[in-house]
Design an enzyme around this catalytic site. Structure first.
Site, PDB file in Angstrom:
ATOM      1  N   GLU A   1       4.817 -10.510  14.719  1.00 52.14           N
ATOM      2  CA  GLU A   1       4.260 -11.225  15.863  1.00 52.14           C
ATOM      3  C   GLU A   1       4.159 -12.726  15.604  1.00 52.14           C
ATOM      4  OE1 GLU A   1      -0.152 -10.149  16.127  1.00 52.14           O
ATOM      5  OE2 GLU A   1       0.656  -8.641  14.777  1.00 52.14           O
TER       6      GLU A   1
ATOM      7  N   ARG B   1       0.804  -1.230   0.000  1.00 54.58           N
ATOM      8  CA  ARG B   1       0.000   0.000   0.000  1.00 54.58           C
ATOM      9  C   ARG B   1       0.831   1.271   0.000  1.00 54.58           C
ATOM     10  NH1 ARG B   1      -2.830  -4.121   2.398  1.00 54.58           N
ATOM     11  NH2 ARG B   1      -1.929  -3.722   4.428  1.00 54.58           N
TER      12      ARG B   1
END
Length: 182
Positions: A106, A69
């Site tokens: 994560e 993006r």
């Protein structure tokens, strides 16, 4: 807090054009969907304009966009301020010789790559992406650019997820955002 909040009337239109999709891509995630912003020409133009107004005249020669993006927002900003656009890509997407920077997510690790020679020592760079969450990707982008001698002037994102404290991981590097997640 958003850096522009209550200062510019365009911010409300930008914030209201971003769709929040609950439980995507997995339960508990409130996905900030910028595709609806892109469908609103006024909100999209205002987003680009706010960044351009901030960075025009700041002697920035590189706008580095993070895949994917950052590729939407980076090129029009680069063109408007007279800078080159440098894509920071996922592994094995660039055809030439690359320099890489791994970072921790994560759920594992990832990597950003950039063409060798795309950025020169001493150039002033802006890093652009749609959103900052934990800050891992922006940190990797900063490290990649600084390894080749660029001065990262600032990072800029449309959206910040402040509860994930990504800003704190940037080690004092300036971060400019337009809106906070809702």
């Amino acid at each position: 807090m958003s850096d522009c909040k209550d200062k510019d009337p365009r911010i409300h239109g930008i914030a209201s054009s971003i769709r929040v999709v609950p439980n995507f891509p997995k339960p508990g995630i409130m996905f900030q969907d910028i595709t609806t912003l892109l469908l609103d020409p006024k909100a999209f133009k205002n987003t680009i304009d706010l960044f351009v107004e901030r960075y025009r005249g700041k002697n920035i020669s590189v706008v580095a966009g993070i895949e994917a993006r950052g590729f939407i927002f980076g090129p029009p900003i680069a063109l408007a301020i007279g800078a080159k656009f440098v894509p920071l890509r996922k592994p094995r997407k660039l055809p030439g010789k690359v320099i890489s920077e791994k970072y921790v997510l994560e759920y594992g690790t990832d990597c950003l790559e950039m063409h060798v020679g795309a950025v020169q020592d001493g150039e002033r760079a802006l890093v652009i992406d749609d959103l900052i969450a934990t800050g891992g990707t922006l940190c990797a982008a900063i490290k990649l650019l600084e390894r080749v001698g660029a001065e990262v002037v600032e990072c800029a994102c449309v959206i910040e997820l402040p509860e994930l404290k990504g800003r704190e991981r940037l080690n004092g590097k300036p971060l400019y955002i337009l809106v906070e997640s809702r």
